[in-house]
Design a protein around this motif. Structure first.
Motif, PDB file in Angstrom:
ATOM      1  N   ARG A   1       0.415  -0.266  -4.256  1.00 14.88           N
ATOM      2  CA  ARG A   1       1.500  -1.062  -4.838  1.00 14.88           C
ATOM      3  C   ARG A   1       1.612  -2.367  -4.072  1.00 14.88           C
ATOM      4  O   ARG A   1       1.558  -2.393  -2.861  1.00 14.88           O
ATOM      5  CB  ARG A   1       2.824  -0.311  -4.746  1.00 14.88           C
ATOM      6  CG  ARG A   1       2.826   0.963  -5.533  1.00 14.88           C
ATOM      7  CD  ARG A   1       4.208   1.594  -5.494  1.00 14.88           C
ATOM      8  NE  ARG A   1       4.110   2.925  -6.032  1.00 14.88           N
ATOM      9  CZ  ARG A   1       4.431   4.024  -5.372  1.00 14.88           C
ATOM     10  NH1 ARG A   1       4.916   3.948  -4.159  1.00 14.88           N
ATOM     11  NH2 ARG A   1       4.294   5.199  -5.927  1.00 14.88           N
ATOM     12  N   ASP A   2       1.792  -3.429  -4.799  1.00 26.05           N
ATOM     13  CA  ASP A   2       1.963  -4.747  -4.206  1.00 26.05           C
ATOM     14  C   ASP A   2       3.414  -5.143  -4.364  1.00 26.05           C
ATOM     15  O   ASP A   2       3.944  -5.185  -5.466  1.00 26.05           O
ATOM     16  CB  ASP A   2       1.050  -5.749  -4.913  1.00 26.05           C
ATOM     17  CG  ASP A   2       1.113  -7.132  -4.304  1.00 26.05           C
ATOM     18  OD1 ASP A   2       1.742  -7.294  -3.241  1.00 26.05           O
ATOM     19  OD2 ASP A   2       0.551  -8.060  -4.900  1.00 26.05           O
ATOM     20  N   HIS A   3       4.099  -5.422  -3.237  1.00 29.18           N
ATOM     21  CA  HIS A   3       5.510  -5.792  -3.305  1.00 29.18           C
ATOM     22  C   HIS A   3       5.734  -7.040  -4.154  1.00 29.18           C
ATOM     23  O   HIS A   3       6.743  -7.173  -4.820  1.00 29.18           O
ATOM     24  CB  HIS A   3       6.071  -6.041  -1.898  1.00 29.18           C
ATOM     25  CG  HIS A   3       6.221  -4.805  -1.087  1.00 29.18           C
ATOM     26  ND1 HIS A   3       6.917  -3.705  -1.505  1.00 29.18           N
ATOM     27  CD2 HIS A   3       5.753  -4.485   0.139  1.00 29.18           C
ATOM     28  CE1 HIS A   3       6.887  -2.764  -0.589  1.00 29.18           C
ATOM     29  NE2 HIS A   3       6.173  -3.212   0.421  1.00 29.18           N
ATOM     30  N   GLU A   4       4.785  -7.964  -4.110  1.00 29.51           N
ATOM     31  CA  GLU A   4       4.928  -9.228  -4.814  1.00 29.51           C
ATOM     32  C   GLU A   4       4.838  -9.056  -6.330  1.00 29.51           C
ATOM     33  O   GLU A   4       5.573  -9.675  -7.075  1.00 29.51           O
ATOM     34  CB  GLU A   4       3.832 -10.204  -4.350  1.00 29.51           C
ATOM     35  CG  GLU A   4       3.726 -10.340  -2.846  1.00 29.51           C
ATOM     36  CD  GLU A   4       4.721 -11.326  -2.288  1.00 29.51           C
ATOM     37  OE1 GLU A   4       4.993 -12.312  -2.965  1.00 29.51           O
ATOM     38  OE2 GLU A   4       5.209 -11.096  -1.172  1.00 29.51           O
TER      39      GLU A   4
ATOM     40  N   SER B   1       0.683  -1.305   5.112  1.00 35.11           N
ATOM     41  CA  SER B   1       1.951  -0.625   4.857  1.00 35.11           C
ATOM     42  C   SER B   1       1.712   0.590   3.963  1.00 35.11           C
ATOM     43  O   SER B   1       0.651   0.741   3.359  1.00 35.11           O
ATOM     44  CB  SER B   1       2.932  -1.575   4.176  1.00 35.11           C
ATOM     45  OG  SER B   1       2.520  -1.836   2.855  1.00 35.11           O
ATOM     46  N   LEU B   2       2.738   1.419   3.865  1.00 34.39           N
ATOM     47  CA  LEU B   2       2.638   2.577   2.973  1.00 34.39           C
ATOM     48  C   LEU B   2       2.487   2.119   1.527  1.00 34.39           C
ATOM     49  O   LEU B   2       1.746   2.709   0.756  1.00 34.39           O
ATOM     50  CB  LEU B   2       3.870   3.470   3.130  1.00 34.39           C
ATOM     51  CG  LEU B   2       3.855   4.770   2.368  1.00 34.39           C
ATOM     52  CD1 LEU B   2       2.639   5.602   2.717  1.00 34.39           C
ATOM     53  CD2 LEU B   2       5.121   5.565   2.635  1.00 34.39           C
ATOM     54  N   ALA B   3       3.172   1.028   1.157  1.00 32.62           N
ATOM     55  CA  ALA B   3       3.046   0.479  -0.199  1.00 32.62           C
ATOM     56  C   ALA B   3       1.610   0.022  -0.465  1.00 32.62           C
ATOM     57  O   ALA B   3       1.073   0.247  -1.542  1.00 32.62           O
ATOM     58  CB  ALA B   3       4.019  -0.667  -0.403  1.00 32.62           C
ATOM     59  N   ASP B   4       0.982  -0.604   0.536  1.00 35.56           N
ATOM     60  CA  ASP B   4      -0.423  -1.006   0.393  1.00 35.56           C
ATOM     61  C   ASP B   4      -1.308   0.220   0.209  1.00 35.56           C
ATOM     62  O   ASP B   4      -2.210   0.231  -0.627  1.00 35.56           O
ATOM     63  CB  ASP B   4      -0.911  -1.771   1.629  1.00 35.56           C
ATOM     64  CG  ASP B   4      -0.227  -3.103   1.828  1.00 35.56           C
ATOM     65  OD1 ASP B   4       0.227  -3.694   0.822  1.00 35.56           O
ATOM     66  OD2 ASP B   4      -0.142  -3.542   2.993  1.00 35.56           O
ATOM     67  N   LEU B   5      -1.030   1.232   0.975  1.00 33.27           N
ATOM     68  CA  LEU B   5      -1.820   2.453   0.917  1.00 33.27           C
ATOM     69  C   LEU B   5      -1.702   3.133  -0.436  1.00 33.27           C
ATOM     70  O   LEU B   5      -2.678   3.669  -0.954  1.00 33.27           O
ATOM     71  CB  LEU B   5      -1.369   3.413   2.021  1.00 33.27           C
ATOM     72  CG  LEU B   5      -2.206   4.655   2.236  1.00 33.27           C
ATOM     73  CD1 LEU B   5      -3.603   4.285   2.701  1.00 33.27           C
ATOM     74  CD2 LEU B   5      -1.537   5.560   3.262  1.00 33.27           C
TER      75      LEU B   5
END
Length: 100
Positions: free
Chosen positions: A54-57, A47-51
């Protein structure tokens, strides 16, 4: 035998042409690289967050400390964290507590 040197006007025109060619080549290559990145992101389910790292959790969010002490004369506050301000040093901290 005399070698003719290009004029300033000719050199500037050549530079302009080369700059346009460089910009076009850079854009073509960037488009290829971007398409490859998007393909790999889909392939590996990134995901863009992974890229962005940033970790959603578990996001590291800094929360501002709530003032615990207040100097009535100046209105200055202190959370009780870190080095004590000069207005509370060597005094009874209970006298400066912020009441809810």
């Amino acid at each position: 035998m005399e070698i003719k040197q290009p004029s300033l006007k000719e050199l500037l025109a050549q530079r302009q042409t080369l700059q346009q060619q460089v910009a076009a080549a850079r854009q073509r290559e960037a488009d290829v690289v971007l398409a490859d990145i998007v393909r790999k992101m889909h392939e590996y389910q990134i995901s863009l967050a992974d890229l962005m790292g940033r970790d959603h959790e578990s996001q590291n969010v800094t929360v501002a400390a709530v003032p615990k002490y207040r100097d009535l004369q100046s209105g200055a506050t202190w959370s009780g964290r870190g080095r004590a301000p000069h207005w509370i040093v060597d005094k009874n901290r209970d006298d400066f507590l912020v009441r809810a």
